[in-house]
Design an enzyme around this catalytic site. Structure first.
Site, PDB file in Angstrom:
ATOM      1  N   ASN A  26       0.808  -1.261  -0.017  1.00 23.54           N
ATOM      2  CA  ASN A  26       0.130   0.006   0.016  1.00 23.54           C
ATOM      3  C   ASN A  26       0.887   1.131  -0.018  1.00 23.54           C
ATOM      4  O   ASN A  26       1.580   1.382   1.114  1.00 23.54           O
ATOM      5  CB  ASN A  26      -0.737  -0.052   1.294  1.00 23.54           C
ATOM      6  CG  ASN A  26      -1.693   1.353   1.464  1.00 23.54           C
ATOM      7  OD1 ASN A  26      -1.590   2.055   0.635  1.00 23.54           O
ATOM      8  ND2 ASN A  26      -2.079   1.611   2.866  1.00 23.54           N
ATOM      9  N   CYS A  27       0.749   2.047  -1.063  1.00 22.94           N
ATOM     10  CA  CYS A  27       1.579   3.238  -1.253  1.00 22.94           C
ATOM     11  C   CYS A  27       1.364   4.276   0.120  1.00 22.94           C
ATOM     12  O   CYS A  27       2.304   4.887   0.397  1.00 22.94           O
ATOM     13  CB  CYS A  27       1.294   4.149  -2.501  1.00 22.94           C
ATOM     14  SG  CYS A  27       1.808   5.511  -2.503  1.00 22.94           S
ATOM     15  N   PHE A  28      -0.012   4.111   0.559  1.00 27.42           N
ATOM     16  CA  PHE A  28      -0.365   5.154   1.595  1.00 27.42           C
ATOM     17  C   PHE A  28       0.175   4.509   3.134  1.00 27.42           C
ATOM     18  O   PHE A  28      -0.279   5.092   4.094  1.00 27.42           O
ATOM     19  CB  PHE A  28      -1.575   5.622   1.567  1.00 27.42           C
ATOM     20  CG  PHE A  28      -2.019   6.643   0.351  1.00 27.42           C
ATOM     21  CD1 PHE A  28      -1.931   7.986   0.901  1.00 27.42           C
ATOM     22  CD2 PHE A  28      -2.116   6.454  -0.845  1.00 27.42           C
ATOM     23  CE1 PHE A  28      -2.058   9.168  -0.064  1.00 27.42           C
ATOM     24  CE2 PHE A  28      -2.240   7.517  -1.904  1.00 27.42           C
ATOM     25  CZ  PHE A  28      -2.166   8.782  -1.507  1.00 27.42           C
TER      26      PHE A  28
END
Length: 222
Positions: free
Chosen positions: A120-122
């Site tokens: 997950n990038c975030f």
């Protein structure tokens, strides 16, 4: 994503001026970083409001981004001095200034390379990302350099569907501290005004021509 890649190619070849664009995705999509070779197989079967969530490949690096309830920006430019982080900061200045004009202060993240273990990038905020005073990652960005030109684009997480985010990543999305009365048009107008000031340019709206769309469609097939 294909439009961003095409704009980078055109600018690198001297055929297109520097560009700033904003877009959303409908139906929602998951974009994978260029070097992200592993992701859960069930992502191919996820649906949202009866629509399939497409899985697409970004031309830039980083981890997966869920494009739902977000706004994506893209900057294509060249002749930026300094290293990669300095280039990020040269471009991100307009994002910081624009959000400040809307009453939200943003700062650079400080996570190291632990992001590579999180799909997950975030899930992490590196020095290329922008977080609120509360430590919530609002903007995740990534870059690609080709022929002296730079593509930097990123997702601004505005109002994500908490259930969908949890279904995809197995964790709850921490909502950013944004006003519910703030429209996407308001945000774009503020960022466009900030970009004009920060880059010292007058931005001109220029829709893609039919011939340019045909070139982009050809790029999608490659």
């Amino acid at each position: 994503m294909a439009i961003d890649r095409w704009l980078l190619q055109q600018h690198g070849a001297g055929l297109h001026p520097p560009t700033l664009r904003f877009y959303t995705m409908s139906p929602p999509a998951l974009s994978l970083g260029y070097h992200q070779h592993r992701w859960p197989e069930f992502w191919q079967q996820i649906k949202w409001q009866g629509m399939p969530v497409d899985v697409v490949r970004r031309p830039t690096g980083g981890r997966a981004v869920l494009h739902q309830g977000d706004l994506t920006y893209a900057v294509v430019t060249s002749k930026l001095a300094g290293n990669r982080i300095q280039a990020y900061q040269a471009i991100c200045g307009f994002l910081i200034a624009g959000w400040r004009s809307l009453g939200i202060e943003l700062h650079y993240g400080d996570a190291g390379r632990s992001y590579i273990h999180n799909p997950n990038c975030f899930g992490n905020a590196t020095g290329a990302d922008l977080v609120t005073d509360a430590g919530v990652k609002l903007i995740g960005s990534a870059q690609l350099r080709r022929d002296g030109a730079i593509l930097q684009h990123g997702s601004m997480r505005l109002q994500p569907d908490i259930k969908l985010f949890s279904q995809v990543f197995g964790e709850e999305a921490t909502p950013a501290a944004l006003s519910l009365n703030m429209s996407i048009e308001t945000i774009i107008n503020a960022l466009v005004a900030a970009a004009g000031c920060c880059f010292g340019v007058e931005l001109v709206m220029q829709p893609l021509t039919e011939a340019e769309w045909q070139e982009i469609h050809q790029l999608v097939r490659i």
